[in-house]
Design a protein around this motif. Structure first.
Motif, PDB file in Angstrom:
ATOM      1  N   ASN A 397       0.839  -1.203   0.000  1.00 52.37           N
ATOM      2  CA  ASN A 397       0.000   0.000   0.000  1.00 52.37           C
ATOM      3  C   ASN A 397       0.871   1.249   0.000  1.00 52.37           C
ATOM      4  OD1 ASN A 397      -2.204  -1.659   0.204  1.00 52.37           O
ATOM      5  ND2 ASN A 397      -2.654  -1.175   2.345  1.00 52.37           N
ATOM      6  N   LYS A 398       0.383   2.305  -0.635  1.00 48.81           N
ATOM      7  CA  LYS A 398       1.077   3.588  -0.539  1.00 48.81           C
ATOM      8  C   LYS A 398       0.876   4.173   0.856  1.00 48.81           C
ATOM      9  CE  LYS A 398       1.446   5.051  -5.321  1.00 48.81           C
ATOM     10  NZ  LYS A 398       1.262   6.172  -6.282  1.00 48.81           N
ATOM     11  N   GLY A 399       1.862   4.937   1.298  1.00 50.70           N
ATOM     12  CA  GLY A 399       1.779   5.532   2.618  1.00 50.70           C
ATOM     13  C   GLY A 399       0.708   6.593   2.712  1.00 50.70           C
ATOM     14  N   THR A 405       4.742   2.828  -1.981  1.00 53.74           N
ATOM     15  CA  THR A 405       4.444   1.697  -1.113  1.00 53.74           C
ATOM     16  C   THR A 405       5.575   1.556  -0.101  1.00 53.74           C
ATOM     17  OG1 THR A 405       5.617   0.046  -2.434  1.00 53.74           O
ATOM     18  CG2 THR A 405       3.324   0.532  -3.046  1.00 53.74           C
ATOM     19  N   MET A 406       5.296   0.865   0.991  1.00 49.93           N
ATOM     20  CA  MET A 406       6.359   0.652   1.970  1.00 49.93           C
ATOM     21  C   MET A 406       7.521  -0.115   1.341  1.00 49.93           C
ATOM     22  SD  MET A 406       6.181  -1.016   5.791  1.00 49.93           S
ATOM     23  CE  MET A 406       7.567  -0.767   6.914  1.00 49.93           C
ATOM     24  N   ALA A 407       7.185  -1.073   0.467  1.00 52.28           N
ATOM     25  CA  ALA A 407       8.236  -1.864  -0.179  1.00 52.28           C
ATOM     26  C   ALA A 407       9.147  -1.002  -1.046  1.00 52.28           C
ATOM     27  CB  ALA A 407       7.599  -2.973  -1.023  1.00 52.28           C
ATOM     28  N   GLN A 408       8.650   0.114  -1.545  1.00 47.04           N
ATOM     29  CA  GLN A 408       9.443   0.998  -2.397  1.00 47.04           C
ATOM     30  C   GLN A 408      10.180   2.070  -1.608  1.00 47.04           C
ATOM     31  OE1 GLN A 408       6.129   2.463  -4.661  1.00 47.04           O
ATOM     32  NE2 GLN A 408       6.457   1.027  -6.371  1.00 47.04           N
ATOM     33  N   ARG A 412      14.799   6.621   5.113  1.00 45.26           N
ATOM     34  CA  ARG A 412      14.403   7.991   5.468  1.00 45.26           C
ATOM     35  C   ARG A 412      12.927   8.227   5.185  1.00 45.26           C
ATOM     36  NH1 ARG A 412      18.216  12.051   6.069  1.00 45.26           N
ATOM     37  NH2 ARG A 412      16.891  13.533   4.959  1.00 45.26           N
ATOM     38  N   GLU A 413      12.417   7.638   4.127  1.00 41.13           N
ATOM     39  CA  GLU A 413      11.000   7.808   3.799  1.00 41.13           C
ATOM     40  C   GLU A 413      10.109   7.074   4.805  1.00 41.13           C
ATOM     41  OE1 GLU A 413      11.478   8.473  -1.020  1.00 41.13           O
ATOM     42  OE2 GLU A 413      11.449   6.436  -0.185  1.00 41.13           O
ATOM     43  N   ILE A 414      10.536   5.912   5.254  1.00 42.39           N
ATOM     44  CA  ILE A 414       9.787   5.200   6.292  1.00 42.39           C
ATOM     45  C   ILE A 414       9.772   6.020   7.579  1.00 42.39           C
ATOM     46  CG2 ILE A 414       9.821   3.169   7.799  1.00 42.39           C
ATOM     47  CD1 ILE A 414      10.877   1.568   5.388  1.00 42.39           C
TER      48      ILE A 414
END
Length: 528
Positions: A397-399, A405-408, A412-414
């Protein structure tokens, strides 16, 4: 027949199942440590129980495990025999229990809603239909559930409850996972119903489980002469059949690109870990997302597949490793070099580090959860360095705040997504500039929860086996629950005692439903 002291044992895989089996062979069966060889593909033992890194480069754990005193009886039985690293007069069990007397879990923010609102997690949110469906699941025999999904057993309302948000994130269930596994968990951990919102039943080790459990166990084994052979992949086994009986006579290995064969006499043992939850785990960093590996580069699955093709009764590995997208999720470890974020979280929740347990952002598109462990969480961790561990169940899912997505997402983005969920945007730049984030993608992390048929999991000692047994999370131990350290240790006891014909008692499986006090308290919670 050889005496046990002169028999050899080859253990494939260096996870907690194999380490436990080696200790039990020495402690209870009289094996000489020098006749035990642990063969591990990776450069380090411990399997899923990991913990590594540094304050400079960042610490990382792929997972974090909740333990309990009531249900983890085989684990505590083992760890009561292993001296802690700090004091040889104190066992690892005693050290852990003492730590938990001082640092009790009492989560005050188990669920966090939108706008950083702490939800009343004591309200489990059940309606009458939910209660009836839980009761029906508990009384339905496993054979009747067959391959049903969890979502086949409940109405839509159940999946919106606070209870399901807490239960699924505590144990990492997806709606499409096996209803049989959920039933086993509810029976095994029924005593957690009244305290699931505070996690008061959770016990932890003083440090991460690699430092607190694996290292002392590894040292104890090494002191007794056990041989650790890392960087070695077992790629095949040779069976010999005699009537209805079967034994392993050799293991084929690859080490430094060269082939070698280990031969076993008929009285020698082979204990083989099949499958792996953490196979093909990959690591990202602050600026890169971890790769998702789909092609089984790790040997844990391919060895099981090879064995199952050669001999009947060894299970069906494809039931568990055949669909990466239904078993993957991603964790992350933050290494913080200022206390700013830690202090803010403590002010928000009222929990000091190590007392709060898992915090789940219930409305997060990633279903993100974090936990702030008691520092130090890693051996040698400086006093001015802190860590946070977290994971997301919905990695495709996109954040809510990051358009990926979390996988992408990079580390830093997480972290940016997390800070926005906490509404701490005023400290975002400071936290980003002083924090290292290591995300980890794990393709098979909940593969043990996949729906299965009878026979997909082989027994610990396959029918007809005279000298080999199977270890790990993909064997069948009736009534017990996978995705626990306890399962691996219990399997090791079954393997050693069963192969050697020993009558040593294995601690009985604890079920909350058979404990009158726990059952009554849980029934009250369910009906409340």
């Amino acid at each position: 027949m050889k005496s046990n002291e002169s028999r050899k044992a080859l253990l494939v895989g260096g996870g907690i199942g194999a380490l436990s089996a080696a200790a039990i062979l020495i402690r209870d069966a009289g094996f000489a440590g020098s006749n035990i060889r642990i063969i591990e593909e990776l450069p380090v033992t411990g399997g899923a129980l990991d913990g590594s890194g540094s304050a400079q480069g960042g610490y990382v754990s792929r997972g974090g495990r909740m333990l309990t005193e009531e249900t983890y009886v085989c684990l505590w039985n083992l760890l009561d025999s292993i001296p802690s690293l700090d004091d040889p007069a104190v066992s690892v069990k005693s050290q852990a229990w003492a730590f938990n007397r001082d640092w009790r879990s009492d989560a005050k923010a188990r669920l966090i809603g939108r706008d950083r609102r702490i939800l009343d997690a004591s309200d489990l949110g059940f309606n009458l239909q939910d209660r009836l469906e839980i009761t029906r699941l508990l009384v339905t025999p496993e054979r009747s559930l067959h391959t049903r999904r969890i979502e086949d057993c409940f109405s839509p309302h159940f999946f919106e409850t606070n209870f399901w948000a807490m239960w699924r994130t505590t144990f990492a269930f997806q709606n499409w996972h096996s209803a049989v596994e959920l039933r086993r968990y509810m029976l095994r951990f029924l005593q957690e119903f009244p305290r699931i919102h505070t996690l008061a039943g959770v016990r932890r080790t003083p440090l991460n489980q690699y430092d607190a459990i694996v290292r002392p166990l590894e040292r104890w084994l090494a002191e007794r002469g056990v041989i650790f052979e890392t960087g070695t992949k077992v790629v095949d086994v040779d069976f010999v059949e005699q009537g209805q009986q079967r034994r392993i006579e050799s293991l084929h290995v690859l080490r430094d690109g060269r082939e070698a064969i280990y031969r076993l006499d008929p009285d020698d043992l082979a204990l083989i870990t099949i499958g792996s939850m953490t196979a093909d785990a990959t690591y990202g960093d602050d600026t890169h997302a971890p790769e998702l590996v789909r092609d089984k580069r790790d040997g844990a699955w391919t060895l099981w597949e090879t064995m199952a093709r050669k001999a009947p009764g060894l299970g069906r590995p494809n039931a568990f490793c055949g669909n990466v997208d239904s078993s993957k999720w991603e964790s992350f470890t933050l290494t913080l070099r200022t206390p700013t974020l830690i202090r803010r979280i403590q002010e928000l929740t009222g929990n000091a580090p190590g007392t709060g347990g898992l915090m789940t952002f219930k409305d997060s598109n990633w279903l993100m959860s974090i936990v702030v462990p008691h520092p130090p969480h890693f051996a040698g961790q400086p006093e001015d360095v802190y860590t946070i561990w977290g994971y997301g169940l919905f990695v495709d899912n996109k954040g809510d705040y990051i358009d990926k997505t979390m996988a992408q997402a990079s580390g830093r983005e997480i972290l940016t997504e997390l800070i926005h969920h906490l509404k701490f945007e005023d400290i975002l730049e400071e936290v980003l500039s002083t924090t290292t984030v290591i995300p980890v993608m794990m393709p098979y992390i909940t593969s043990e929860f996949e729906r299965r048929e009878a026979g997909d999991r082989p027994p610990v000692i396959p029918a007809g086996s005279t000298n080999f047994a199977l270890l790990g999370q993909y064997v069948e131990i009736p009534e017990d629950v996978v995705f626990t350290v306890e399962y691996s240790v219990r399997g090791a006891m079954h393997a050693v005692y069963g192969l050697l014909g020993m009558d040593n008692e294995i601690p009985p499986i604890y079920h909350g439903i058979t404990d009158p006090e726990a059952a009554i308290a849980s029934l009250k919670t369910l009906l409340h």
